[in-house]
Design a protein around this motif. Structure first.
Motif, PDB file in Angstrom:
ATOM      1  N   ALA A 119       0.797  -1.308  -0.160  1.00 47.20           N
ATOM      2  CA  ALA A 119       0.050  -0.073  -0.220  1.00 47.20           C
ATOM      3  C   ALA A 119       0.868   1.631  -0.407  1.00 47.20           C
ATOM      4  N   LEU A 120       1.691   1.392   1.321  1.00 45.15           N
ATOM      5  CA  LEU A 120       3.057   2.003   0.504  1.00 45.15           C
ATOM      6  C   LEU A 120       3.344   2.506  -0.919  1.00 45.15           C
ATOM      7  N   VAL A 121       3.285   1.354  -1.279  1.00 45.43           N
ATOM      8  CA  VAL A 121       4.313   1.416  -3.001  1.00 45.43           C
ATOM      9  C   VAL A 121       3.614   2.248  -3.728  1.00 45.43           C
ATOM     10  N   MET A 122       2.002   2.010  -3.033  1.00 46.09           N
ATOM     11  CA  MET A 122       1.309   2.895  -4.157  1.00 46.09           C
ATOM     12  C   MET A 122       0.445   3.572  -3.604  1.00 46.09           C
ATOM     13  N   LEU A 123       0.633   3.904  -2.642  1.00 47.17           N
ATOM     14  CA  LEU A 123       0.256   5.080  -2.318  1.00 47.17           C
ATOM     15  C   LEU A 123       1.636   6.788  -2.665  1.00 47.17           C
ATOM     16  N   SER A 124       2.948   5.992  -3.113  1.00 48.76           N
ATOM     17  CA  SER A 124       3.648   6.880  -3.038  1.00 48.76           C
ATOM     18  C   SER A 124       4.330   7.077  -4.662  1.00 48.76           C
ATOM     19  N   ARG A 125       3.582   6.786  -5.533  1.00 48.06           N
ATOM     20  CA  ARG A 125       3.526   6.935  -6.797  1.00 48.06           C
ATOM     21  C   ARG A 125       2.966   8.269  -7.101  1.00 48.06           C
ATOM     22  N   ASP A 126       4.135   8.731  -8.754  1.00 43.99           N
ATOM     23  CA  ASP A 126       3.409   9.840  -8.813  1.00 43.99           C
ATOM     24  C   ASP A 126       2.552  10.042  -9.518  1.00 43.99           C
ATOM     25  N   SER A 127       1.413   9.200  -9.806  1.00 44.00           N
ATOM     26  CA  SER A 127       0.463   9.805  -9.801  1.00 44.00           C
ATOM     27  C   SER A 127      -0.651  10.100  -8.520  1.00 44.00           C
ATOM     28  N   CYS A 128       0.070   9.054  -7.432  1.00 40.63           N
ATOM     29  CA  CYS A 128      -0.987   8.819  -6.227  1.00 40.63           C
ATOM     30  C   CYS A 128      -1.097  10.605  -6.073  1.00 40.63           C
ATOM     31  N   PRO A 129      -2.745  11.432  -5.722  1.00 38.12           N
ATOM     32  CA  PRO A 129      -2.859  12.078  -5.281  1.00 38.12           C
ATOM     33  C   PRO A 129      -2.329  12.353  -3.701  1.00 38.12           C
ATOM     34  N   GLU A 130      -1.994  14.270  -3.789  1.00 40.32           N
ATOM     35  CA  GLU A 130      -1.758  14.232  -2.202  1.00 40.32           C
ATOM     36  C   GLU A 130      -2.498  14.304  -1.441  1.00 40.32           C
ATOM     37  N   GLN A 131      -3.696  14.395  -1.672  1.00 39.84           N
ATOM     38  CA  GLN A 131      -5.136  14.103  -0.609  1.00 39.84           C
ATOM     39  C   GLN A 131      -4.692  12.633  -0.273  1.00 39.84           C
ATOM     40  N   ALA A 132      -4.553  11.875  -0.995  1.00 44.15           N
ATOM     41  CA  ALA A 132      -4.926  10.089  -0.309  1.00 44.15           C
ATOM     42  C   ALA A 132      -4.156   9.901   0.474  1.00 44.15           C
ATOM     43  N   VAL A 133      -3.044  10.445   0.536  1.00 47.68           N
ATOM     44  CA  VAL A 133      -1.899   9.909   0.889  1.00 47.68           C
ATOM     45  C   VAL A 133      -1.783  11.282   3.063  1.00 47.68           C
ATOM     46  N   ASP A 134      -2.320  12.425   2.556  1.00 52.20           N
ATOM     47  CA  ASP A 134      -3.316  12.778   3.580  1.00 52.20           C
ATOM     48  C   ASP A 134      -4.059  11.904   4.739  1.00 52.20           C
ATOM     49  N   GLU A 135      -5.222  11.487   4.016  1.00 45.65           N
ATOM     50  CA  GLU A 135      -6.622  10.387   4.436  1.00 45.65           C
ATOM     51  C   GLU A 135      -5.794   9.563   5.088  1.00 45.65           C
ATOM     52  N   ALA A 136      -4.514   9.131   3.715  1.00 45.35           N
ATOM     53  CA  ALA A 136      -4.123   7.278   4.773  1.00 45.35           C
ATOM     54  C   ALA A 136      -3.749   7.986   5.898  1.00 45.35           C
TER      55      ALA A 136
END
Length: 242
Positions: A119-136
């Motif tokens: 899941a960390l790998v998926m959330l660290s991709r360039d295409s992943c929005p920062e908002q998704a990281v913040d909510e995670a």
């Protein structure tokens, strides 16, 4: 030992010295209510080690890439990956995890126990929005786990979907077949590009969307150029040694 919560090092040490007879006796001694306890022990140990491995590999490779001058001397970095048996794409993913989550998870390790490494790998991709990281991060602060399914949901939730272009829309914002042009509708901002390899059709909703698209395209081009340069230098280096 697992039921007593002992360290996995102690558990593995004991397991390594078990005879087949002892192993069979252990299996027979486990009751149905005890099995979930053992399962949770195994899950927690492997989950933690998975996250630790990603952070360790990503952090150390990120540190090594700078003094080894990865851009000018890519063969040094490539040699390290070859010695470790790590593919370049996998190393990039782990380094991306370190850049995006390293500081947070190292300084606040309580969050790390609620992430799955993939899941960390998926959330660290360039295409992943920062908002998704913040909510995670917020989810882990509540003591909940962010696994692969949760990461996918967060990315989908925060990824803006561009409206599809209809056949009637043209680049000027009017309709085909000679109809009267629409007055400043969304289609007026449509943009299309067709090259030898790629075809892009975008319909931004605002100036901010257009600027975001421009930034993404520039980053994609720069990333491709860097990758091509590294591959060329690696090929040149090994070509000399052949």
């Amino acid at each position: 030992m697992m039921r007593q919560g002992m360290s996995h090092d102690d558990v593995l040490q004991a397991a390594a010295n078990l005879s087949d007879f002892d192993r069979d006796n252990f299996a027979a001694s486990v009751t149905t209510p005890q099995l979930p306890i053992i399962g949770e022990y195994v899950y927690t140990a492997l989950q933690s080690l998975g996250v630790q491995r990603v952070l360790l590999v990503g952090g150390l490779l990120e540190l090594f890439a700078a003094p080894s001058d990865e851009k000018k001397s890519p063969e040094i970095y490539a040699s390290m990956l070859e010695r470790l048996g790590i593919k370049k794409s996998r190393a990039y993913e782990f380094r991306a995890v370190w850049r995006r989550f390293g500081k947070k998870l190292i300084n606040e390790p309580k969050h790390a126990q609620h992430f799955i490494a993939s899941a960390l790998v998926m959330l660290s991709r360039d295409s992943c929005p920062e908002q998704a990281v913040d909510e995670a991060i917020k989810i882990t602060e509540q003591g909940e786990t962010v696994d692969i399914a949760a990461a996918k949901r967060l990315i989908a939730k925060h990824t803006k979907k561009s409206p599809k272009l209809t056949p009637e829309d043209d680049l000027s914002g009017g309709k085909k077949s000679g109809s009267t042009p629409r007055v400043r509708n969304a289609a007026r901002s449509a943009w299309q590009f067709t090259g030898r390899v790629i075809s892009i059709a975008l319909k931004p909703n605002s100036r901010e969307d257009r600027q975001a698209i421009i930034r993404d395209l520039r980053e994609a081009i720069e990333s491709l150029e860097r990758s091509a340069l590294v591959d060329a230098r690696i090929a040149k280096h090994y070509g000399r040694g052949a």
